[in-house]
Design a protein around this motif. Structure first.
Motif, short mmCIF file in Angstrom:
data_model
loop_
_atom_site.label_atom_id
_atom_site.label_comp_id
_atom_site.label_asym_id
_atom_site.label_seq_id
_atom_site.Cartn_x
_atom_site.Cartn_y
_atom_site.Cartn_z
N GLN A 160 25.91 -35.62 14.01
CA GLN A 160 26.28 -34.30 14.88
C GLN A 160 27.77 -34.13 14.71
N THR A 163 28.28 -31.95 11.43
CA THR A 163 27.85 -30.66 11.27
C THR A 163 28.68 -29.88 12.33
N ALA A 167 30.52 -26.35 11.31
CA ALA A 167 30.50 -25.25 12.42
C ALA A 167 32.02 -24.65 12.63
N LEU A 193 21.12 -30.84 13.12
CA LEU A 193 20.73 -29.41 13.82
C LEU A 193 21.35 -29.39 15.09
N LYS A 194 21.34 -30.50 15.95
CA LYS A 194 21.74 -30.27 17.31
C LYS A 194 23.45 -30.11 17.18
N LYS A 197 24.73 -26.70 15.97
CA LYS A 197 24.54 -25.67 17.04
C LYS A 197 25.35 -25.71 17.96
N ASP A 198 25.67 -27.03 18.28
CA ASP A 198 26.55 -27.43 19.43
C ASP A 198 28.33 -26.92 19.01
N LEU A 200 28.71 -24.58 17.01
CA LEU A 200 28.69 -23.03 16.94
C LEU A 200 28.75 -22.48 18.42
N ALA A 204 25.60 -19.63 18.27
CA ALA A 204 24.62 -19.98 17.36
C ALA A 204 23.44 -19.16 17.33
N ALA A 205 22.90 -18.63 18.54
CA ALA A 205 21.82 -17.83 18.62
C ALA A 205 22.04 -16.23 17.73
N ILE A 208 22.91 -17.42 13.36
CA ILE A 208 21.60 -18.35 12.78
C ILE A 208 20.68 -17.22 12.70
N GLU A 211 15.73 -20.44 10.68
CA GLU A 211 15.74 -21.55 10.90
C GLU A 211 14.37 -22.28 10.44
#
Length: 409
Positions: A160, A163, A167, A193-194, A197-198, A200, A204-205, A208, A211
């Motif tokens: 985590q 990534t 991000a 992946l978590k 997204k965290d 971003l 993130a929504a 991305i 996926e």
């Protein structure tokens, strides 16, 4: 007066005897199953076969390193008996091998077993047995959870954190990115992946655009790469193990798809990933690293690299020196030796975890300058720093500062 001398003499003798007894008690050796005056029995589980078999060189390097330690007199006079089994990266097989190591082979601990799903499958068992599951070869965040799992400890920077760093780089340097994510459909892939997204956050929504996940049982991920390219994405977050990472890089080249490409560092090996995929297809890929790249000419005269090459010359001459996994194994093996030496003659499982949780600014040979190993009773993440790297020509080039994105379990 003579009577007084007798009483004082008796008192002095009693003190001397007490001191001897105290010293003897203090120096008394303490052993748990798997340790003795002459031996320390270490268990290990590796995917020597199956979809993650590229990592098998880790176990082979560790075996070679412990032969080196034994040839030099062992650890505090004790030889390491290293027992390593194949689980083919299959969690049910991992459970079988862990039980064999603990209950039949009676090892003192299991060291650096590889993979997130395999280690997840044995974590509760190891903790219920109170047998150290030490320096696991996976960066899942869950290994840093000393409260719930006091017998399990990671080693490398967690997924985590890694990534999150990627991000943040994207948000700063390519804020209008359209991102495609490919990840392995298991705990390893989902952990990465978590973090992404965290990192971003609220964006993130929207950022991305696709996926996609793959199963380790799939022979090829070419169809996934075709799908990702068709999304129109201009950034590719590649969360794959070596076999599939090489496939993805090669397929990108075949399709002429040239997004800003981020590759998780567990697949950053030039020898097992980049070279098979084709250097021409890997140009500009960004990843991260915390140890020295054996192929980088800047380390040619570095004492740590010279020692590494001398070790391989003598104990593992057939090793692929362009494979980063060989350097990884060399470094983590030093970490285990450091802990075992610190245990002295108290080779109990409890003391092993105590010493492992008390590492201060340790720098095993091979780490990048400025990166150190630190642990505490509440921090089971030994390495939390990385540096970004970019692939150019036939090598990785470091850029930017040493970064940390620490995330707890």
């Amino acid at each position: 007066m003579p009577a007084m001398h007798v009483r004082l003499g008796a008192f002095s003798a009693a003190l001397a005897l007490a001191a001897v007894l105290s010293t003897t008690a203090f120096a008394q050796k303490k052993y748990d199953t798997g340790a003795s005056d002459g031996e320390i029995k270490i268990g290990n589980i590796m995917p020597y076969s199956g979809p993650a078999s590229a990592y098998g060189v880790i176990g082979k390097t560790e075996e070679a390193y412990f032969r080196k330690i034994n040839a030099e007199g062992g650890i505090n006079g004790r030889k390491i008996n290293f027992i390593s089994y194949d689980d083919a990266y299959s969690p049910p097989k991992t459970v079988e091998q862990a039980r064999k190591l603990v209950e039949s082979d009676e090892v003192l601990l299991i060291f650096n077993s590889l993979g997130t799903p395999p280690n997840s499958a044995i974590q509760k068992y190891m903790n219920s047995k109170k047998v150290p599951q030490l320096f696991v070869a996976t960066g899942a965040t869950k290994w840093n959870d000393p409260k719930e799992f006091p017998w399990t400890m990671g080693w490398q920077p967690n997924y985590q954190s890694e990534t999150i760093i990627y991000a943040k780089y994207i948000l700063k340097n390519k804020p209008d990115a359209k991102i495609a994510v490919l990840y392995q459909n298991d705990d390893y892939g989902k952990d990465y992946l978590k973090g992404f997204k965290d990192g971003l956050g609220a964006k993130a929504a929207s950022m991305i655009v696709i996926e996609d996940s793959y199963e380790v049982s799939e022979p090829t991920i070419d169809s996934h790469i075709v799908r990702l390219k068709a999304s129109g994405a201009d950034v590719f977050m590649n969360i794959t193990t070596p076999k599939f990472a090489a496939q993805a890089i090669k397929k990108n080249g075949e399709l002429g798809w040239k997004p800003l490409h981020f590759l998780n560092n567990v697949s950053g090996s030039i020898g097992s990933v980049i070279k098979p995929a084709g250097f021409e297809n890997a140009q500009g890929i960004i990843s991260s690293q915390y140890f020295k790249d054996p192929t980088d000419a800047q380390w040619k005269t570095d004492p740590a690299m010279i020692a590494w090459n001398e070790f391989l010359d003598k104990y593992y001459p057939e090793a692929n020196r362009a494979d980063a996994s060989v350097m990884y194994a060399y470094i983590v093996s030093q970490g285990l030796v450091h802990v075992l030496k610190a245990c002295g003659d108290n080779l109990t499982r409890e003391n092993i975890m105590k010493q492992a949780a008390n590492i201060r600014d340790y720098e095993p040979a091979g780490l990048l300058p400025g990166i150190k190993v630190n642990t505490s009773a509440s921090d089971f993440a030994p390495i939390s720093q990385v540096q970004l790297i970019r692939f150019k020509g036939e090598h990785w080039e470091r850029f930017g500062e040493i970064l940390s994105g620490d995330v707890g379990g």
